[in-house]
Write a protein that holds these residues in place. Structure first.
Motif, PDB file in Angstrom:
ATOM      1  N   ARG A   1       0.519  -1.312  -0.191  1.00  0.00           N
ATOM      2  CA  ARG A   1       0.121   0.084   0.003  1.00  0.00           C
ATOM      3  C   ARG A   1       0.559   1.338  -0.084  1.00  0.00           C
ATOM      4  N   SER A   2       1.704   1.166   0.512  1.00  0.00           N
ATOM      5  CA  SER A   2       2.749   2.451   0.849  1.00  0.00           C
ATOM      6  C   SER A   2       3.328   2.658  -0.623  1.00  0.00           C
ATOM      7  N   ARG A   3       4.362   1.618  -1.088  1.00  0.00           N
ATOM      8  CA  ARG A   3       4.601   1.487  -2.238  1.00  0.00           C
ATOM      9  C   ARG A   3       3.515   2.203  -3.627  1.00  0.00           C
ATOM     10  N   GLN A   4       2.151   2.030  -3.364  1.00  0.00           N
ATOM     11  CA  GLN A   4       0.914   2.046  -4.806  1.00  0.00           C
ATOM     12  C   GLN A   4       0.955   3.394  -3.969  1.00  0.00           C
ATOM     13  N   ALA A   5       0.472   3.881  -2.719  1.00  0.00           N
ATOM     14  CA  ALA A   5       0.198   5.512  -2.794  1.00  0.00           C
ATOM     15  C   ALA A   5       1.341   6.719  -2.965  1.00  0.00           C
TER      16      ALA A   5
ATOM     17  N   LEU B   1      12.755   7.582   6.275  1.00  0.00           N
ATOM     18  CA  LEU B   1      11.882   6.393   5.096  1.00  0.00           C
ATOM     19  C   LEU B   1      12.736   5.757   4.614  1.00  0.00           C
ATOM     20  N   ARG B   2      12.842   7.173   3.560  1.00  0.00           N
ATOM     21  CA  ARG B   2      13.640   6.368   2.115  1.00  0.00           C
ATOM     22  C   ARG B   2      14.890   6.800   2.388  1.00  0.00           C
ATOM     23  N   GLY B   3      15.661   6.748   3.068  1.00  0.00           N
ATOM     24  CA  GLY B   3      17.139   6.839   3.626  1.00  0.00           C
ATOM     25  C   GLY B   3      17.708   6.025   4.631  1.00  0.00           C
TER      26      GLY B   3
ATOM     27  N   GLY C   1      10.029  -3.422   1.622  1.00  0.00           N
ATOM     28  CA  GLY C   1       9.058  -3.587   0.658  1.00  0.00           C
ATOM     29  C   GLY C   1       8.798  -2.789  -0.241  1.00  0.00           C
ATOM     30  N   GLY C   2       9.357  -0.954  -0.063  1.00  0.00           N
ATOM     31  CA  GLY C   2       9.300  -0.081  -1.300  1.00  0.00           C
ATOM     32  C   GLY C   2       9.805  -0.397  -2.043  1.00  0.00           C
ATOM     33  N   GLY C   3       9.851  -1.630  -3.382  1.00  0.00           N
ATOM     34  CA  GLY C   3      10.141  -1.880  -4.586  1.00  0.00           C
ATOM     35  C   GLY C   3       9.704  -2.643  -5.072  1.00  0.00           C
TER      36      GLY C   3
ATOM     37  N   VAL D   1      19.642  -6.317   0.110  1.00  0.00           N
ATOM     38  CA  VAL D   1      18.685  -4.988  -0.157  1.00  0.00           C
ATOM     39  C   VAL D   1      20.187  -4.601  -1.219  1.00  0.00           C
ATOM     40  N   PRO D   2      20.275  -3.778  -2.438  1.00  0.00           N
ATOM     41  CA  PRO D   2      20.889  -2.780  -3.144  1.00  0.00           C
ATOM     42  C   PRO D   2      21.413  -1.562  -2.563  1.00  0.00           C
ATOM     43  N   ALA D   3      21.864  -1.601  -2.739  1.00  0.00           N
ATOM     44  CA  ALA D   3      22.224   0.219  -2.304  1.00  0.00           C
ATOM     45  C   ALA D   3      21.850   1.639  -4.057  1.00  0.00           C
TER      46      ALA D   3
END
Length: 753
Positions: A190-194, A257-259, A267-269, A346-348
């Motif tokens: 939901r966060s990603r889609q929002a 939260l994005r840094g 799960g943002g990808g 996770v990739p940086a």
């Protein structure tokens, strides 16, 4: 507030007017309501967005639950803003009194659903969740420094404390153990889609203003760029979405939260493999059974959550992924890809790989967290296996279908050769017991059974070496698939013997229950759930289960019920229904152990109008012939319907397995002809009277017998059969929709080599 906003709305004047009327509004609620309505393409002829019933519903039930943090006592303030906006639109002459009253009434109707959406753990996003948590701790959400300090302190808290604070722990009794992980994955998706939706709405509004502005409306998007490269435009709108997200949750939270604290909002990808797996498992079940949530058979499961966690910690694949998280450069490419997909890596931004949130879950998680982790790994593993050369799928979801079919076998051991033949679309007799070949070596590369054993396992006579050679590749692919899944503890194989493990059944059960949702509480029951069913519920479910599974399950249920269980079971088996319902129920008589039925139960059943004939036959087989006058003629007709239909089906199957490719079935099978004539010889009135009795006993099943018997050499019998077949074809029964469970999908074309 306007000076810092990317949206050009006269919020201050709106708030001032409310203050003047003596009904002050919450500024943050007003900012969110006005901004989200404006981005929903609401008309702005008054300078502010004009609400409608449709926009109000979208705002209260979708948009605010996506973007705004608010405590429960703040929620009425959002409803008040919407009503005040309706009043403003009315006063400006853009909404008459009748429509205004109707809109306000609708807003009040929507308020209850708004509160539910805003307080449901399944509706949060990461920004909303953390905005709520820091507010609950008394942090000033408008102070970016205070927000940063709180986030840093939260990140330093122990793993278990953080997960408890999230509020995702929802496991209840026989429900899915992975439910908390599923709700967390929903939050991430939901966060990603929002974020994508908000940036997309900003861009769409700006583009509309540039290309075709609406008369009487001023621009909404501040300093919107035009003519820039796509990547720069995307970055600008994403940044603006972050600014709005912070205004509606907490200052500076988006960048955190994005840094540096991205691990707090995983799960943002892409969608979590767990979500994909649960959705696919539910889709498979609905395709098989329709939407009536028909139960699958219970399977052996780990006895406790702690036992499940211990089983997971004992399998090699998660440990291999954990090692990849520690030393990414030491892992092979396949392992790194799986570790990335399952969140162990996770990739940086610079391309370097570092340990992801799943590595911490593996180290610190309890049974529920480990189950969610395993579901993510399973979903990622299936996706990887679908693409790799050795295990590539012929159609999307093929491997999941294989696992689903193993679930239907309730953890019972299967033959690799038989399953491979079924997957390769061979026609394998469905009623044949699935017994693995014991001569296949337990270790080393898999070898198909020899020709004699292979024919026996598949139930296909006359196989050749070319047939066996043709099955070699499908069998090798299946073995590779199952052995890779065994690394996660989902399957186990020894030689030709293959089965789901209790851990595998538990993970797939969780996936199915999560995918279907709360309405399907017992769609994959545990043994404890099944044992608590009444006889009707058990028979309704078991009539579609494979016979060995139904035999074991009914036996376990009867053992718990005691002698009284037989009476209840027979009552459920005797129940009829539309189309083939009655025959399917009575077919379960064939899985019962006649020797185990109490004699008094059989004698009491003799007078039953449906099962009396079966009881009479069983007593004869046990050497205790009953008083035949006790059995109603209707019960003998029911027994003969089932017996003759079994003869017809067996003859049809034998023809399919032995006839040439162009050889059609005979108009009347010799075995059916002989069986019918034998029964008719003892029936009052002979063949025609027997056909009438069969049609009364079971119109659906007897119709297919009548179709064949219409070719009977006796003209009177043949004419009666044709009449019965015509009557069935024109009856409401034949023409009515199938009101019981739809037949299972055949699985595509079948071939026999």
């Amino acid at each position: 507030m306007n000076a810092a906003a990317p949206l050009l709305l006269d919020l201050d004047s709106f708030l001032a007017r409310a203050e003047e009327r003596g009904t002050p509004l919450d500024a943050r609620a007003a900012d969110a309501v006005l901004g989200l309505l404006a981005l929903s393409r609401a008309r702005r002829r008054t300078g502010l967005p004009e609400p409608t019933e449709e926009l109000a519903e979208e705002l209260l039930h979708t948009l605010l639950p996506l973007y705004v943090s608010a405590a429960a006592d703040e929620l009425p303030g959002f409803v008040a803003v919407l009503i005040a906006l309706a009043d403003h639109t009315h006063e400006a002459g853009r909404l008459n009194a009748k429509r205004r009253a109707k809109l306000v009434a609708r807003v009040h109707e929507l308020a209850e659903g708004f509160v539910q959406a805003m307080t449901s753990p399944r509706r949060v996003t990461w920004p909303r969740l953390y905005g709520n948590l820091l507010r609950a701790d008394g942090v000033d959400a408008a102070d970016a420094r205070a927000v940063r300090d709180w986030v840093a302190a939260f990140a330093a808290r122990p793993y278990a404390d953080r997960h408890t604070a999230h509020g995702f722990a929802l496991h209840r009794g026989d429900g899915p153990l992975g439910e908390a992980a599923y709700v967390e994955a929903l939050c991430a998706e939901r966060s990603r889609q929002a974020r994508l939706l908000l940036a997309g709405r900003l861009e769409a509004e700006a583009l509309a203003e540039q290309v075709r502005p609406r008369p009487g409306e001023s621009p909404l998007i501040r300093d919107a760029p035009a003519g820039e490269p796509d990547d720069e435009l995307e970055a600008w709108y994403d940044e603006q979405a972050g600014i709005l997200a912070d205004r509606w949750t907490a200052a500076g939270l988006d960048a955190l939260l994005r840094g540096p604290y991205a691990h707090l909002a995983p799960g943002g990808g892409v969608p979590a493999p767990l979500l994909t797996l649960a959705g696919a498992m539910a889709e498979q079940h609905l395709e098989m059974y329709g939407d009536d949530f028909a139960p699958m058979p219970p399977a052996p499961l780990p006895a406790t959550p702690e036992e499940q966690a211990a089983r997971l910690r004992a399998v090699p694949l998660p440990r291999l992924l954990e090692q990849a998280a520690v030393e990414p450069e030491g892992a092979d490419e396949r392992t790194r890809e799986l570790a990335l997909a399952a969140g162990f890596l996770v990739p940086a931004h610079d391309g370097a790989l570092s340990a992801g949130p799943s590595a911490e879950t593996w180290r610190e998680g309890g049974p529920a967290e480990l189950t969610g982790l395993a579901l993510n790994v399973l979903g990622a593993l299936l996706a990887q296996l679908a693409e790799e050369e050795e295990t590539a799928e012929d159609f999307a979801g093929e491997h999941l279908l294989t696992l689903y079919l193993l679930c239907e076998r309730s953890g019972m051991t299967q033959s690799v050769a038989r399953l491979a033949a079924q997957e390769d679309m061979w026609f394998v007799p469905p009623e044949r017991e699935n017994t693995p070949d014991g001569t296949v070596p337990a270790t080393g590369d898999y070898e198909l059974p020899d020709l004699r054993a292979l024919s026996e396992i598949l139930g296909i006579p006359g196989l050749t070496e070319a047939d066996r050679e043709g099955l070699r590749s499908p069998a090798a692919r299946l073995v590779c698939l199952m052995d890779r899944l065994a690394a996660l503890g989902v399957t186990e194989r020894t030689g030709d013997a293959l089965s789901l493990t209790p851990l595998g059944s538990s993970l797939l059960r969780d996936a199915l229950l999560l995918g279907l949702g709360g309405e399907a509480a017992d769609v994959f029951p545990s043994w404890a759930q099944m044992l608590a069913w009444d006889a009707e519920r058990l028979v309704t479910a078991a009539r579609y289960w494979p016979k060995p599974v139904a035999r074991r399950t009914l036996g376990g249920w009867l053992a718990l019920q005691g002698p009284g269980g037989w009476t209840a079971l027979f009552g459920a088996l005797a129940a009829g229904g539309p189309l083939e319902e009655g025959a399917r129920r009575r077919a379960l008589l064939g899985v019962l152990d006649g020797m185990a039925v109490p004699g008094e139960a059989l004698h009491a059943l003799l007078a039953d109008r449906v099962l009396g004939g079966w009881a009479e036959h069983t007593l004869h087989a046990l050497g205790h012939p009953p008083v035949t006058s006790a059995v109603p003629l209707s019960a003998r007709a029911v027994y003969l319907v089932d017996e003759l239909e079994a003869i017809r089906l067996a003859a049809s199957l034998d023809h399919r397995m032995t006839a040439g490719p162009d050889q059609e079935e005979p108009e009347l099978f010799a075995d059916l002809h002989a069986g019918f004539d034998k029964a008719a010889a003892d029936w009052p009135g002979g063949g025609p009277a027997l056909l009438t009795a069969l049609a009364r006993a079971d119109p659906y099943t007897s119709a297919f017998l009548a179709q064949q018997l219409s070719q009977h050499p006796d003209r009177t019998t043949a004419e009666q059969a044709r009449r019965a077949w015509r009557t069935f074809r024109t009856s409401s029964t034949a023409r009515s929709p199938h009101t019981t469970k739809p037949a299972k999908r055949a699985g595509g074309k079948r071939k026999r080599r």
